[in-house]
Design an enzyme around this catalytic site. Structure first.
Site, PDB file in Angstrom:
ATOM      1  N   ASN A  27       0.479  -1.076   0.001  1.00 32.71           N
ATOM      2  CA  ASN A  27      -0.029  -0.151   0.049  1.00 32.71           C
ATOM      3  C   ASN A  27       0.828   1.124   0.012  1.00 32.71           C
ATOM      4  OD1 ASN A  27      -0.616   1.885   2.356  1.00 32.71           O
ATOM      5  ND2 ASN A  27       0.225  -0.153   3.281  1.00 32.71           N
ATOM      6  N   PHE A  52      -1.512   8.207   4.301  1.00 34.13           N
ATOM      7  CA  PHE A  52      -2.273   8.658   5.505  1.00 34.13           C
ATOM      8  C   PHE A  52      -3.493   9.590   5.068  1.00 34.13           C
ATOM      9  CE2 PHE A  52       1.657   9.599   8.497  1.00 34.13           C
ATOM     10  CZ  PHE A  52       1.730   8.137   8.553  1.00 34.13           C
ATOM     11  N   LYS A  79       5.970   3.370  16.712  1.00 37.59           N
ATOM     12  CA  LYS A  79       6.036   2.464  15.932  1.00 37.59           C
ATOM     13  C   LYS A  79       7.167   2.462  15.010  1.00 37.59           C
ATOM     14  CE  LYS A  79       2.884   0.155  12.607  1.00 37.59           C
ATOM     15  NZ  LYS A  79       1.405  -0.042  12.476  1.00 37.59           N
ATOM     16  N   ASN A  86       5.074   5.982   3.276  1.00 38.03           N
ATOM     17  CA  ASN A  86       4.204   6.636   2.104  1.00 38.03           C
ATOM     18  C   ASN A  86       4.155   8.103   2.476  1.00 38.03           C
ATOM     19  OD1 ASN A  86       3.809   4.252   1.117  1.00 38.03           O
ATOM     20  ND2 ASN A  86       2.449   3.527   2.333  1.00 38.03           N
ATOM     21  N   THR A  87       4.818   8.791   3.402  1.00 40.85           N
ATOM     22  CA  THR A  87       4.878  10.214   3.560  1.00 40.85           C
ATOM     23  C   THR A  87       6.393  10.554   3.379  1.00 40.85           C
ATOM     24  OG1 THR A  87       2.838  10.147   5.180  1.00 40.85           O
ATOM     25  CG2 THR A  87       4.182  11.890   5.190  1.00 40.85           C
ATOM     26  N   SER A 146       5.784   5.091   8.560  1.00 40.85           N
ATOM     27  CA  SER A 146       5.407   4.854   7.247  1.00 40.85           C
ATOM     28  C   SER A 146       6.078   5.278   6.024  1.00 40.85           C
ATOM     29  CB  SER A 146       3.852   5.419   7.419  1.00 40.85           C
ATOM     30  OG  SER A 146       3.400   5.659   5.801  1.00 40.85           O
ATOM     31  N   ASN A 158       6.219  -1.625  11.365  1.00 44.63           N
ATOM     32  CA  ASN A 158       5.286  -1.230  10.190  1.00 44.63           C
ATOM     33  C   ASN A 158       5.508  -1.991   9.087  1.00 44.63           C
ATOM     34  OD1 ASN A 158       3.628   0.626   8.750  1.00 44.63           O
ATOM     35  ND2 ASN A 158       4.197   2.300  10.214  1.00 44.63           N
TER      36      ASN A 158
HETATM   37  C1  LIG Z   1      -3.670  -0.981   3.601  1.00 39.31           C
HETATM   38  C2  LIG Z   1      -2.874  -0.519   4.767  1.00 39.31           C
HETATM   39  C3  LIG Z   1      -3.006   0.744   5.384  1.00 39.31           C
HETATM   40  C4  LIG Z   1      -1.894   0.637   6.735  1.00 39.31           C
HETATM   41  N1  LIG Z   1      -1.999   2.080   7.118  1.00 39.31           N
HETATM   42  C5  LIG Z   1      -1.384   2.205   8.247  1.00 39.31           C
HETATM   43  C6  LIG Z   1      -1.246   3.519   9.145  1.00 39.31           C
HETATM   44  O1  LIG Z   1      -2.406   4.238   8.567  1.00 39.31           O
HETATM   45  N2  LIG Z   1      -0.635   3.646  10.160  1.00 39.31           N
HETATM   46  C7  LIG Z   1       0.176   2.717  10.722  1.00 39.31           C
HETATM   47  O2  LIG Z   1       0.880   2.957  11.504  1.00 39.31           O
HETATM   48  N3  LIG Z   1       0.190   1.352   9.922  1.00 39.31           N
HETATM   49  C8  LIG Z   1      -0.446   1.270   8.934  1.00 39.31           C
HETATM   50  N4  LIG Z   1      -0.667   0.053   8.013  1.00 39.31           N
HETATM   51  C9  LIG Z   1       0.838  -0.999   8.754  1.00 39.31           C
HETATM   52  C10 LIG Z   1       0.017  -2.109   9.635  1.00 39.31           C
HETATM   53  O3  LIG Z   1      -0.312  -1.421  10.662  1.00 39.31           O
HETATM   54  C11 LIG Z   1       0.958  -3.157   9.884  1.00 39.31           C
HETATM   55  O4  LIG Z   1       1.859  -2.532  11.159  1.00 39.31           O
HETATM   56  C12 LIG Z   1       1.655  -3.920   8.769  1.00 39.31           C
HETATM   57  O5  LIG Z   1       0.441  -4.006   7.986  1.00 39.31           O
HETATM   58  C13 LIG Z   1       2.001  -5.152   9.161  1.00 39.31           C
HETATM   59  O6  LIG Z   1       1.227  -5.879   9.413  1.00 39.31           O
HETATM   60  P1  LIG Z   1       0.424  -7.108   8.768  1.00 39.31           P
HETATM   61  O7  LIG Z   1       1.517  -8.074   8.142  1.00 39.31           O
HETATM   62  O8  LIG Z   1      -0.419  -7.948   9.662  1.00 39.31           O
HETATM   63  O9  LIG Z   1      -0.306  -6.531   7.796  1.00 39.31           O
HETATM   64  C14 LIG Z   1      -1.288  -0.297   7.182  1.00 39.31           C
HETATM   65  C15 LIG Z   1      -1.105  -1.587   6.501  1.00 39.31           C
HETATM   66  C16 LIG Z   1      -2.019  -1.815   5.276  1.00 39.31           C
HETATM   67  C17 LIG Z   1      -2.042  -3.141   4.795  1.00 39.31           C
END
Ligand SMILES: Cc1cc2nc3c(=O)[nH]c(=O)nc-3n(C[C@H](O)[C@H](O)[C@H](O)COP(=O)(O)O)c2cc1C
Length: 345
Positions: free
Chosen positions: A104, A108, A205, A169-170, A167, A234
């Protein structure tokens, strides 16, 4: 049938529909599997079970109650920024189906702290611990001020606050993990917290892509500035060679099964370095109860899940909790806390 339909839509539409469904299904959802062996705590915060929903799923705090009813032991909303923003251009979420992962680059997208608070304060506060993950606006001239602003708005209502500095993406956000900026951010946020009557837990995080030297520096700084814990990790900017899916080279953060080993390696390192002095929340690649148990045994007191939700049904969290109870009993534990870090001691 409905889940199959969602999986065939583009990922962002399917996410919107899943949020809408949870909103309207809330009163029909039954709460759920409970077992005392799973009860745990983070200071004075108490949890029915250690499995939480990671930030990014309920960015605008719209479906907190439904997520608890699905069986989650805690919910982390956000990332929320001071003002609403659209995020990056679409498409910006890609399923890596063959690899059971996601890429992704949302950036934000969220409704901003004012609307967020309205939504957040409608939740049933008795259902469980609810954290808020905060970050800066993309166009902000001072990222650190943005964290302070959002903390100020949210601290009375959130059970804990997560500083998202990881993140991908910022633009330039991850620079905040480096020493000087991280010292300023954590010092300032701790001073702000200490200036209030209500003192909330704060966690940081972090990414899975840094070096051990970087992680050691991060540990030093957060301990010095009294940050209570770390969320590890993350999404990743790495693209492992083993990825097979068509979308593997899309830019953004990789999550799900492909980052499990990488996230666990970081968790294990930090856990060994800190020996229980920092609260660790393990996240990255959890698909089954075995994965939850693995993270607990290498030092996570709590865990979080996101990507696996995309590939599973509503009963999945309850089933995971049930299996986790069985693993713990079979290994002779009377409570999940006894298993934390057992493999690194
Ligand atoms: C579509 C998507 C959006 C996410 N948005 C955020 C976010 O806004 N803030 C954040 O700290 N992590 C965000 N994450 C990261 C997740 O919180 C997590 O740290 C990461 O996906 C690893 O866990 P997983 O393997 O169970 O998905 C996002 C992940 C995905 C897939």
């Amino acid at each position: 049938m409905f889940l199959k339909f969602l999986r065939n839509l583009n990922p962002e539409s399917s996410h919107h529909i899943s949020i809408l469904s949870l909103k309207y299904l809330s009163r029909f959802l039954e709460t759920t599997y409970k077992d005392e062996i799973l009860n745990t705590n983070f200071g004075n915060l108490t949890f029915d079970n250690p499995i939480g929903i990671a930030a990014g799923y309920d960015k605008n705090a719209e479906v907190v109650d439904s997520l608890f009813k699905m069986g989650f032991g805690f919910v982390e909303c956000g990332t929320v920024t001071p003002v609403a923003q659209y995020g990056n251009p679409k498409p910006r979420i890609f399923r890596l189906k063959e690899d059971r992962g996601i890429v992704n680059r949302l950036g934000f997208n969220n409704c901003g702290i004012n609307q967020f608070l309205k939504n957040f304060n409608q939740r049933n506060t008795h259902l469980g611990v609810t954290g808020v993950n905060i970050g800066p606006n993309k166009d902000s001239i001072n990222f650190i001020d943005d964290y302070l602003k959002v903390y100020n708005s949210i601290y009375e209502y959130a059970d804990y606050v997560t500083l998202n500095v990881s993140s991908p993406n910022t633009k330039n956000l991850r620079d905040l993990q480096r020493t000087e900026d991280l010292s300023i951010l954590t010092y300032e946020i701790n001073s702000l917290r200490e200036s209030k009557e209500i003192r909330k837990k704060i966690v940081l995080k972090i990414d899975p892509d840094s070096t051990e030297k970087d992680y050691s520096k991060i540990i030093n700084i957060v301990q010095k500035n009294k940050i209570d814990g770390l969320i590890v990790t993350n999404t990743s900017i790495s693209r492992p060679e083993f990825l097979k899916s068509y979308h593997r080279n899309q830019s953004g953060g990789l999550s799900g099964a492909p980052i499990k080993e990488q996230s666990n390696k970081v968790l294990k390192f930090i856990s060994k370095e800190t020996q229980g002095e920092l609260m660790l929340i393990g996240v990255g690649g959890i698909e089954r109860a075995q994965d939850v148990y693995e993270k607990i045994k290498i030092g996570a007191s709590l865990v979080q899940i996101y990507s696996a939700l995309t590939y599973n049904n509503l009963r999945f969290i309850n089933e995971m909790n049930q299996k986790l109870s069985t693993f713990l009993r079979n290994d002779g534990f009377s409570n999940v806390k006894e298993a934390v870090g057992i493999e690194i001691k």
